[in-house]
Design an enzyme around this catalytic site. Structure first.
Site, PDB file in Angstrom:
ATOM      1  N   TRP A  10       1.196   5.607  -1.840  1.00 14.40           N
ATOM      2  CA  TRP A  10       0.929   6.538  -2.933  1.00 14.40           C
ATOM      3  C   TRP A  10       2.021   6.575  -3.986  1.00 14.40           C
ATOM      4  O   TRP A  10       1.802   7.103  -5.071  1.00 14.40           O
ATOM      5  CB  TRP A  10       0.707   7.935  -2.364  1.00 14.40           C
TER       6      TRP A  10
ATOM      7  N   TYR B 120       0.828  -1.214   0.000  1.00 10.80           N
ATOM      8  CA  TYR B 120       0.000   0.000   0.000  1.00 10.80           C
ATOM      9  C   TYR B 120       0.858   1.258   0.000  1.00 10.80           C
ATOM     10  O   TYR B 120       1.870   1.318   0.691  1.00 10.80           O
ATOM     11  CB  TYR B 120      -0.908   0.036   1.244  1.00 10.80           C
TER      12      TYR B 120
HETATM   13  N1  LIG Z   1      -1.233  18.806   1.834  1.00 10.16           N
HETATM   14  C1  LIG Z   1      -1.696  17.545   1.830  1.00 10.16           C
HETATM   15  N2  LIG Z   1      -2.914  17.282   1.292  1.00 10.16           N
HETATM   16  C2  LIG Z   1      -3.392  16.010   1.323  1.00 10.16           C
HETATM   17  C3  LIG Z   1      -2.641  14.940   1.852  1.00 10.16           C
HETATM   18  C4  LIG Z   1      -1.357  15.248   2.414  1.00 10.16           C
HETATM   19  O1  LIG Z   1      -0.649  14.366   2.922  1.00 10.16           O
HETATM   20  N3  LIG Z   1      -0.938  16.551   2.384  1.00 10.16           N
HETATM   21  N4  LIG Z   1      -3.132  13.648   1.828  1.00 10.16           N
HETATM   22  C5  LIG Z   1      -4.230  13.356   0.910  1.00 10.16           C
HETATM   23  C6  LIG Z   1      -4.892  12.095   1.304  1.00 10.16           C
HETATM   24  S1  LIG Z   1      -4.136  10.626   0.929  1.00 10.16           S
HETATM   25  C7  LIG Z   1      -6.096  12.048   1.891  1.00 10.16           C
HETATM   26  S2  LIG Z   1      -6.834  10.549   2.228  1.00 10.16           S
HETATM   27  C8  LIG Z   1      -6.820  13.281   2.237  1.00 10.16           C
HETATM   28  C9  LIG Z   1      -7.366  13.175   3.659  1.00 10.16           C
HETATM   29  O2  LIG Z   1      -8.366  14.098   3.879  1.00 10.16           O
HETATM   30  P1  LIG Z   1      -8.910  14.250   5.362  1.00 10.16           P
HETATM   31  O3  LIG Z   1      -8.907  12.946   6.042  1.00 10.16           O
HETATM   32  O4  LIG Z   1     -10.186  14.965   5.299  1.00 10.16           O
HETATM   33  O5  LIG Z   1      -7.763  15.196   5.946  1.00 10.16           O
HETATM   34  P2  LIG Z   1      -7.177  15.510   7.387  1.00 10.16           P
HETATM   35  O6  LIG Z   1      -6.304  16.699   7.202  1.00 10.16           O
HETATM   36  O7  LIG Z   1      -6.568  14.310   7.995  1.00 10.16           O
HETATM   37  O8  LIG Z   1      -8.446  15.896   8.264  1.00 10.16           O
HETATM   38  C10 LIG Z   1      -9.259  17.019   7.927  1.00 10.16           C
HETATM   39  C11 LIG Z   1      -9.636  17.768   9.179  1.00 10.16           C
HETATM   40  O9  LIG Z   1     -10.545  17.024   9.983  1.00 10.16           O
HETATM   41  C12 LIG Z   1     -10.528  17.615  11.275  1.00 10.16           C
HETATM   42  N5  LIG Z   1     -10.955  16.659  12.291  1.00 10.16           N
HETATM   43  C13 LIG Z   1     -10.206  15.689  12.857  1.00 10.16           C
HETATM   44  N6  LIG Z   1     -10.941  15.016  13.757  1.00 10.16           N
HETATM   45  C14 LIG Z   1     -12.168  15.575  13.781  1.00 10.16           C
HETATM   46  C15 LIG Z   1     -13.364  15.310  14.505  1.00 10.16           C
HETATM   47  O10 LIG Z   1     -13.454  14.407  15.335  1.00 10.16           O
HETATM   48  N7  LIG Z   1     -14.453  16.079  14.224  1.00 10.16           N
HETATM   49  C16 LIG Z   1     -14.403  17.080  13.313  1.00 10.16           C
HETATM   50  N8  LIG Z   1     -15.527  17.764  13.082  1.00 10.16           N
HETATM   51  N9  LIG Z   1     -13.284  17.370  12.626  1.00 10.16           N
HETATM   52  C17 LIG Z   1     -12.188  16.622  12.846  1.00 10.16           C
HETATM   53  C18 LIG Z   1      -9.086  18.018  11.504  1.00 10.16           C
HETATM   54  O11 LIG Z   1      -9.043  19.297  12.154  1.00 10.16           O
HETATM   55  C19 LIG Z   1      -8.478  17.980  10.129  1.00 10.16           C
HETATM   56  O12 LIG Z   1      -7.725  19.134   9.775  1.00 10.16           O
HETATM   57  O13 LIG Z   1      -5.967  14.416   2.168  1.00 10.16           O
HETATM   58  C20 LIG Z   1      -5.251  14.482   0.914  1.00 10.16           C
HETATM   59  N10 LIG Z   1      -4.636  15.779   0.811  1.00 10.16           N
HETATM   60  N1  LIG Z   2      -1.941   8.944  12.266  1.00 13.79           N
HETATM   61  C1  LIG Z   2      -2.365   8.967  10.993  1.00 13.79           C
HETATM   62  N2  LIG Z   2      -1.783   8.149  10.082  1.00 13.79           N
HETATM   63  C2  LIG Z   2      -2.196   8.175   8.816  1.00 13.79           C
HETATM   64  C3  LIG Z   2      -3.242   9.037   8.392  1.00 13.79           C
HETATM   65  C4  LIG Z   2      -3.863   9.866   9.374  1.00 13.79           C
HETATM   66  O1  LIG Z   2      -4.819  10.614   9.107  1.00 13.79           O
HETATM   67  N3  LIG Z   2      -3.369   9.823  10.660  1.00 13.79           N
HETATM   68  N4  LIG Z   2      -3.620   9.072   7.073  1.00 13.79           N
HETATM   69  C5  LIG Z   2      -3.405   7.874   6.291  1.00 13.79           C
HETATM   70  C6  LIG Z   2      -3.615   8.068   4.852  1.00 13.79           C
HETATM   71  S1  LIG Z   2      -5.104   8.799   4.397  1.00 13.79           S
HETATM   72  C7  LIG Z   2      -2.739   7.641   3.907  1.00 13.79           C
HETATM   73  S2  LIG Z   2      -3.206   7.704   2.239  1.00 13.79           S
HETATM   74  C8  LIG Z   2      -1.439   7.035   4.274  1.00 13.79           C
HETATM   75  C9  LIG Z   2      -0.308   7.421   3.303  1.00 13.79           C
HETATM   76  O2  LIG Z   2       0.718   6.496   3.426  1.00 13.79           O
HETATM   77  P1  LIG Z   2       1.758   6.234   2.218  1.00 13.79           P
HETATM   78  O3  LIG Z   2       1.062   6.319   0.911  1.00 13.79           O
HETATM   79  O4  LIG Z   2       2.488   4.990   2.548  1.00 13.79           O
HETATM   80  O5  LIG Z   2       2.724   7.484   2.409  1.00 13.79           O
HETATM   81  P2  LIG Z   2       3.747   8.160   1.401  1.00 13.79           P
HETATM   82  O6  LIG Z   2       4.626   9.020   2.246  1.00 13.79           O
HETATM   83  O7  LIG Z   2       3.030   8.795   0.284  1.00 13.79           O
HETATM   84  O8  LIG Z   2       4.622   6.908   0.905  1.00 13.79           O
HETATM   85  C10 LIG Z   2       4.957   6.695  -0.432  1.00 13.79           C
HETATM   86  C11 LIG Z   2       6.392   6.190  -0.502  1.00 13.79           C
HETATM   87  O9  LIG Z   2       6.682   5.827  -1.846  1.00 13.79           O
HETATM   88  C12 LIG Z   2       7.976   6.301  -2.192  1.00 13.79           C
HETATM   89  N5  LIG Z   2       8.020   6.462  -3.657  1.00 13.79           N
HETATM   90  C13 LIG Z   2       7.708   7.547  -4.385  1.00 13.79           C
HETATM   91  N6  LIG Z   2       7.837   7.297  -5.696  1.00 13.79           N
HETATM   92  C14 LIG Z   2       8.256   6.029  -5.807  1.00 13.79           C
HETATM   93  C15 LIG Z   2       8.585   5.204  -6.925  1.00 13.79           C
HETATM   94  O10 LIG Z   2       8.474   5.582  -8.082  1.00 13.79           O
HETATM   95  N7  LIG Z   2       8.995   3.937  -6.655  1.00 13.79           N
HETATM   96  C16 LIG Z   2       9.113   3.472  -5.382  1.00 13.79           C
HETATM   97  N8  LIG Z   2       9.539   2.228  -5.210  1.00 13.79           N
HETATM   98  N9  LIG Z   2       8.811   4.237  -4.308  1.00 13.79           N
HETATM   99  C17 LIG Z   2       8.379   5.486  -4.523  1.00 13.79           C
HETATM  100  C18 LIG Z   2       8.115   7.590  -1.430  1.00 13.79           C
HETATM  101  O11 LIG Z   2       9.477   7.953  -1.291  1.00 13.79           O
HETATM  102  C19 LIG Z   2       7.405   7.252  -0.116  1.00 13.79           C
HETATM  103  O12 LIG Z   2       8.300   6.744   0.837  1.00 13.79           O
HETATM  104  O13 LIG Z   2      -1.086   7.428   5.610  1.00 13.79           O
HETATM  105  C20 LIG Z   2      -2.099   7.116   6.559  1.00 13.79           C
HETATM  106  N10 LIG Z   2      -1.595   7.343   7.891  1.00 13.79           N
HETATM  107 MO   LIG Z   3      -5.166   8.946   2.077  1.00 13.35          MO
END
Ligand SMILES: Nc1nc2c(c(=O)[nH]1)N[C@H]1C(S)=C(S)[C@@H](COP(=O)(O)OP(=O)(O)OC[C@H]3O[C@@H](n4cnc5c(=O)[nH]c(N)nc54)[C@H](O)[C@@H]3O)O[C@H]1N2
Ligand SMILES: Nc1nc2c(c(=O)[nH]1)N[C@H]1C(S)=C(S)[C@@H](COP(=O)(O)OP(=O)(O)OC[C@H]3O[C@@H](n4cnc5c(=O)[nH]c(N)nc54)[C@H](O)[C@@H]3O)O[C@H]1N2
Ligand SMILES: [Mo]
Length: 836
Positions: free
Chosen positions: A185, A183
């Site tokens: 990105w 898993y």
């Molecule tokens: N810059 C940036 N953008 C991203 C990502 C990133 O890593 N960096 N990741 C991307 C990915 S993979 C995903 S899945 C999405 C995730 O999208 P989300 O899961 O929606 O993003 P988060 O920033 O984790 O949470 C959004 C907000 O929810 C609020 N929140 C937390 N707990 C609660 C609660 O119990 N109640 C309420 N009402 N609010 C709460 C927090 O203040 C938080 O800022 O974002 C995407 N966009």
């Molecule tokens: N506590 C907490 N934990 C969370 C979340 C949260 O809200 N709270 N959010 C969760 C969510 S929504 C998500 S989506 C996950 C994200 O979790 P991940 O998707 O595992 O996080 P990334 O940092 O995007 O990891 C991608 C990795 O791929 C590597 N990579 C980039 N390009 C390439 C390539 O071409 N080849 C190879 N082999 N590697 C490459 C990057 O260097 C990086 O280390 O985290 C989750 N974890």
């Molecule tokens: Mo995510």
């Protein structure tokens, strides 16, 4: 029953206009949408290194990279999950390159600023490396994994070792003992998508244990089909921004519409539309979040600083007011839903507790009169209810999603322009985007002969408990016994919860193989590490969900060190294992791009679109896709004719009560939306709720060594936001180094005093590279500020088994001692064979 969180009730305050949450650097932002998971990216370095002329990748693989014919000799188009851009050599700049946003992007992402400094950073993996103990003792469970030096070896030796190990496990314990969920990105790019490449390889090798769903939406993907029959419709075809900006009068934004997140869409974005849509929004917004920053400043908004994890109580109380004041739409409920009578009974207090505003106020900290006033305003307005994805990333995360849909059903506006519900406005760039929804070129992965899978967040459970039973969506399943873990394009030591437990789990398999561009914590917990290229070092086709363009991703620089493409690495392994020809189909990487593009072009041409041939597209640098409709509303067809457009639920209607879910008999997910107490409550030892949300300064853990991310650190540690009252009670001043801790672990962070959060709440984003301090193996202690040392590895419920990383109970103290240094921004100890 005590309020679940200790924060004092905060009066809903009108939001003062504040500064836009703007990206710093001239970069773009925008949504997009790929079908398959799309990748992640690169980073850049320290010294003024001139971008080198493009050399063919040093690879023995079947796929030499042809020099890219670029538009101009100096500028290479490319894309990333956070937007399309181009790269120009610049000897003066960080990493020897300058990045320029795509000209069509109205709102480039600030995250572009991380790219140059990371590209050639000293933490790039430059040569294949093998953990010393694995090299000396061979495969086997080992608690020293993640704690030993690496030995750099040549490509042939590393490939021979990995091929022999894949062969040993597939022919001995069998393919079910290979975990290839992988898993993550990775990077943007449709062909070099690491996870697709690994799956294609492992399918041909005989199969593997897979993973299902995502950390993003692990809970909603399971519960939504039970409620509305289809998760994809809700997540990929939600009402478009133009429909909302023109029709919506009131937005109930649970979790806000966090502008920091909208620059990201898997696969890439060329035009970021959400920032502009937010500017155009004239509706009043009820920002329901512990954090004020979850909505950009300057909008007409009221902030309801809710206690974390209590949204369901508020939703039920809003429903209660609508019901007792007869403001709900009975005709809609009768025609389009099932189960309202039972839900009404529950809300009115059939279980002994009326879910009224006074009841909810004690839980969620929002004044009862404000709750009733909000319900009345909802009924009098065209109202959109949206829930960010974060709300389902907690224990009982099914409930806020289900309760929000029930609440929207009470209002009777589902299917009307600007009304109803949505999931994830502000969570991802493609939610609400009206870019074309079409399939882009993709790499076929083949078929997995093994049926075994786990819900993705059960990785540590699986490794620790082979043969144990668990529940998932009505089924009773058994964990396989994993001997080999194969990971490319993900960082489980970033994304998983309770990293101390994950370390114990990673000690169990015989072998861990990782492809990585960087020495992440996951690479450091592997046995064999292959250095992977980043997108700037190879050619690809790029585009994301609802992207407006397909991007010709030109190779901009030579591979860093001895890095090779994932495709080249897997081609070489496949050749050693006897299925090289099946894996490559005899194509070089460039030939694959032409093949995938031309097949896709033929499909579009059949629909009557004039798509240029490959060479022309490649030379132009991008292709503007045929546009789709700009205005659409979720479930408008269903509303127009619920018999002709039945939902794919057992009843064909919206299921406020699901007999299917009830029939599973899970106490942690009953048959209708309900208030369920969380297992953990604040105590004297852990009085604060930590919100571990997505970082504004990077994508997950990617490019943490880049300039934007590094610029946000305090004493080299991740910033934690804390309310001044909570800080004062602990003698913490702005800029102090603090220790955040609970029974699972602890980390260091830099304190930022901020009154834009609810007292009792602290916020530490995810993604600081995990930097375990040695000598504290039982209670992991991260010098850098990774919140997953604190989060619990428990599922949202037995229904979905989604991850619950968004919240953790903690305390914070000032750290006055000699702090352990941050070491993860340096490479690990790398030995040469001669040194052994
Ligand atoms: N810059 C940036 N953008 C991203 C990502 C990133 O890593 N960096 N990741 C991307 C990915 S993979 C995903 S899945 C999405 C995730 O999208 P989300 O899961 O929606 O993003 P988060 O920033 O984790 O949470 C959004 C907000 O929810 C609020 N929140 C937390 N707990 C609660 C609660 O119990 N109640 C309420 N009402 N609010 C709460 C927090 O203040 C938080 O800022 O974002 C995407 N966009
Ligand atoms: N506590 C907490 N934990 C969370 C979340 C949260 O809200 N709270 N959010 C969760 C969510 S929504 C998500 S989506 C996950 C994200 O979790 P991940 O998707 O595992 O996080 P990334 O940092 O995007 O990891 C991608 C990795 O791929 C590597 N990579 C980039 N390009 C390439 C390539 O071409 N080849 C190879 N082999 N590697 C490459 C990057 O260097 C990086 O280390 O985290 C989750 N974890
Ligand atoms: Mo995510």
């Amino acid at each position: 029953m005590p309020p679940p969180h200790s924060a004092a009730p905060v009066v809903a305050a009108p939001i003062a206009p504040a500064g836009p949450i703007a990206p710093a650097a001239p970069v773009a932002a925008g949504p997009i949408a790929p079908a398959a998971p799309v990748a992640a990216g690169p980073i850049a370095p320290a010294g003024p290194i001139v971008a080198a002329p493009i050399a063919p990748a040093a690879s023995t693989a079947a796929a030499p990279i042809a020099p890219a014919p670029t538009l101009s000799p100096t500028t290479s188009p490319t894309t990333s999950h956070w937007g399309a851009f181009s790269v120009r050599p610049d000897a003066e700049a960080d990493g020897g390159i300058a990045v320029l946003p795509h000209p069509a992007d109205p709102a480039p992402s600030p995250l572009l600023a991380n790219v140059p400094g990371a590209l050639r950073h000293r933490t790039r993996v430059r040569r294949p490396a093998v953990r010393r103990g694995w090299l000396e003792r061979g495969p086997g469970p080992d608690s020293r994994r993640g704690r030993e030096a690496f030995v750099e070896v040549g490509w042939d030796e590393a490939l021979d070792l990995a091929a022999a190990e894949v062969d040993r496990v597939r022919t001995g314990p069998g393919p079910r003992a290979v975990f290839g969920g992988s898993y993550g990105w990775a990077s943007a790019g449709r062909f070099h998508h690491a996870q697709s490449q690994v799956h294609r390889f492992l399918n041909l090798a005989g199969g593997f244990t897979a993973s299902r769903n995502s950390y993003s939406l692990g809970t909603s993907l399971v519960v939504l089909p039970h409620i509305v029959g289809d998760a994809e419709a809700v997540l990929r075809a939600g009402s478009s921004w133009p429909t909302i900006t023109e029709n919506t009068e009131l937005v109930l934004a649970f979790g806000g519409i966090p502008a920091k997140n909208v620059f990201v869409t898997p696969g890439g974005v060329t035009r970021h539309v959400t920032p502009g849509a937010l500017e155009a929004l004239s509706a009043h917004i009820a920002l329901i979040s512990p954090l004020r920053a979850d909505l950009p400043d300057g909008l007409d908004a009221t902030w309801y600083p809710i206690a974390p994890a209590t949204d369901v109580a508020l939703m039920l109380a809003l429903a209660h007011t609508l019901i007792v004041e007869d403001l709900h739409d009975r005709a809609f409920l009768d025609r389009y839903t099932v189960g309202f009578a039972e839900f009404e009974h529950y809300v009115r207090g059939g279980d002994g507790t009326p879910k009224d505003a006074a009841w909810a106020a004690a839980l969620c900290g929002i004044d009862a009169a404000d709750i009733r006033a909000l319900a009345r305003r909802m009924a009098a307005s065209r109202t959109l209810i949206t829930v960010t994805w974060s709300l389902q990333r907690i224990q009982h995360g099914e409930q806020p999603v289900w309760a929000a849909i029930a609440l929207a059903a009470l209002l009777g506006q589902i299917g009307l322009p600007g009304g109803g519900f949505g999931h994830g406005y502000g969570s991802m760039g493609d939610v609400g985007d009206h870019g074309p929804q079409r399939r882009l070129p993709y790499l076929p992965q083949g078929r997995n002969p093994v049926a075994e899978y786990i819900p993705v967040a059960r990785i540590a459970d699986m490794l620790l408990n082979p043969g144990a039973d668990y529940d998932y969506n009505g089924a009773r399943r058994t964990y396989p016994d994993i001997r080999l873990v194969y990971w490319a394009g993900g960082n489980p030591f970033h994304h998983h919860q309770d990293l101390g437990r994950l370390r114990r789990a990673f000690a169990r398999p015989d072998t861990v193989i990782v492809h990585e561009p960087f020495w992440t914590a996951t690479a450091r917990h592997a046995d064999i590490v292959f250095p992977a290229t980043t997108p700037l070092e190879r050619e690809d086709l790029g585009g994301g969900r609802r992207d407006t363009h397909l991007i010709a991703m030109h190779q901009a620089v030579a591979p860093v060190g001895e890095a090779r493409d994932d495709y080249a690495i897997l081609s070489d392994l496949a050749a050693r294992l006897g299925f090289g020809e099946e894996f490559t189909e005899g194509r070089t990487a460039r030939e694959w791009l032409v093949h995938l593009y031309e097949g896709w072009r033929a499909d579009l041409s059949a629909e009557g679109h004039a798509v240029p041939p490959f060479e022309e597209f490649w030379h132009a640098g991008d292709y503007l896709l045929p546009a789709g409709p700009s205005h659409f509303t979720l479930f408008e067809d269903f509303r127009a004719d619920p018999d002709a457009h039945r939902l794919r639920t057992p009843s064909g209607r919206i299921e406020i009560v699901s007999e299917t879910v009830r029939g599973f008999g899970y106490p942690d997910c009953p048959g209708h939306p309900a208030w369920l107490e969380p297992d953990e409550h604040p105590t004297a030892g852990t009085p604060l709720v930590l919100i571990a949300n997505q970082p504004a300064t990077r994508l997950h853990s990617q490019l943490d060594v880049g300039a934007l991310s590094q610029g946000s650190k305090i004493h080299g540690r991740e910033p934690v936001r804390i309310h001044p009252a909570d800080a004062a009670a602990r003698g913490i001043a702005d800029g102090d180094l603090v220790r955040i801790f609970n029974s699972r672990g602890a980390c260091l962070a830099g304190a930022v005093l901020a009154d834009g959060l609810r007292p009792g709440v602290v916020q530490l984003p995810t993604g600081a590279w995990f930097d375990p301090v040695s000598g504290f193996d039982d209670e992991p202690w991260c010098a850098h500020g990774n919140p997953n040392v604190l989060t619990a590895d428990i599922p949202s419920s037995r229904l979905s088994q989604g991850c619950t990383g968004q919240h953790a109970l903690v305390d914070v103290e000032r750290f006055d001692g000699e702090p352990p240094p941050v070491t993860v921004t340096e490479p690990p100890v790398l030995l040469r064979k001669e040194d052994l």
